[in-house]
Write an enzyme that holds these catalytic residues in place. Structure first.
Site, PDB file in Angstrom:
ATOM      1  N   ASP A 166       0.873  -1.173   0.000  1.00 21.55           N
ATOM      2  CA  ASP A 166       0.000   0.000   0.000  1.00 21.55           C
ATOM      3  C   ASP A 166       0.911   1.224   0.000  1.00 21.55           C
ATOM      4  O   ASP A 166       1.482   1.578   1.033  1.00 21.55           O
ATOM      5  CB  ASP A 166      -0.903  -0.007   1.234  1.00 21.55           C
ATOM      6  CG  ASP A 166      -1.823   1.199   1.283  1.00 21.55           C
ATOM      7  OD1 ASP A 166      -2.300   1.635   0.220  1.00 21.55           O
ATOM      8  OD2 ASP A 166      -2.067   1.709   2.395  1.00 21.55           O
ATOM      9  N   GLU A 210      -1.266  -1.403  -4.796  1.00 20.75           N
ATOM     10  CA  GLU A 210      -2.509  -0.665  -4.989  1.00 20.75           C
ATOM     11  C   GLU A 210      -2.243   0.563  -5.845  1.00 20.75           C
ATOM     12  O   GLU A 210      -1.259   1.277  -5.637  1.00 20.75           O
ATOM     13  CB  GLU A 210      -3.096  -0.251  -3.644  1.00 20.75           C
ATOM     14  CG  GLU A 210      -4.477   0.357  -3.772  1.00 20.75           C
ATOM     15  CD  GLU A 210      -5.143   0.558  -2.428  1.00 20.75           C
ATOM     16  OE1 GLU A 210      -6.208  -0.033  -2.230  1.00 20.75           O
ATOM     17  OE2 GLU A 210      -4.593   1.298  -1.593  1.00 20.75           O
ATOM     18  N   ASP A 243      -2.270   0.891   7.266  1.00 22.36           N
ATOM     19  CA  ASP A 243      -1.615   0.732   5.966  1.00 22.36           C
ATOM     20  C   ASP A 243      -1.208  -0.721   5.733  1.00 22.36           C
ATOM     21  O   ASP A 243      -1.277  -1.223   4.611  1.00 22.36           O
ATOM     22  CB  ASP A 243      -0.396   1.656   5.868  1.00 22.36           C
ATOM     23  CG  ASP A 243      -0.781   3.120   6.023  1.00 22.36           C
ATOM     24  OD1 ASP A 243      -1.561   3.609   5.189  1.00 22.36           O
ATOM     25  OD2 ASP A 243      -0.323   3.759   6.979  1.00 22.36           O
TER      26      ASP A 243
END
Length: 164
Positions: free
Chosen positions: A7, A66, A138
């Site tokens: 992430d 992502e 996260d």
């Protein structure tokens, strides 16, 4: 197969490693690579070194990152894009296959709907990976990205098997 989910973030880059054993998923580890406030170059270097160390330590077979979205703060979006570049560079240099997923695709793969709240995502990640303790939000997001990639790879394997 081991998958690392990433992430991207400039302050906190979440990561999570899962094992895929047939249809089963198992949590291996998760954490956050931090960068301190200051000049952008050293911050990106710290993220790169930290993420490379995680990849060396866990030796994943694949990576998933992502995708970022554009918001009203153009400078913030640009900086996040640079952190995302680090999230792609580190696994690419390790020779890993990298999957990239939009946030809504990750949510849909994990929760079943593309506009799920963070709490719903964390709940489903805990359900899919029993006993997991998140290093932070996260890291939870990174595990969701890894799960999304695992589902993508499992679906691809089924399609290949069906066409053979």
């Amino acid at each position: 197969m081991k998958i690392i989910g990433i992430d991207p973030g400039l302050r906190n880059m979440g990561w999570g490693v899962i094992a895929v054993e047939g249809p089963r998923l198992r949590h291996l580890d998760n954490g956050i690579v931090h960068s301190e406030a200051g000049d952008l170059g050293p911050r990106l270097a710290a993220l790169y070194r930290g993420l490379c160390a995680v990849i060396v330590r866990h030796a994943p077979d694949a990576a998933a990152v992502e995708q970022t979205f554009v918001n009203k703060d153009a400078l913030g979006t640009l900086k996040l894009g640079q952190a995302r570049g680090i999230a792609l560079l580190a696994p690419a240099e390790a020779g890993l296959e990298i999957g990239e997923y939009a946030p809504n695709a990750v949510k849909k793969a994990v929760v079943g709907v593309g506009h799920a709240a963070k709490e719903q995502i964390q709940h489903m990640v805990r359900f899919m990976l029993p006993g997991v303790e998140f290093a932070g939000p996260d890291a939870a997001d990174a595990l969701a990205v890894a799960i999304c990639h695992a589902h993508h790879l499992q679906g691809r394997a089924l399609r290949i098997k069906a066409s053979a």
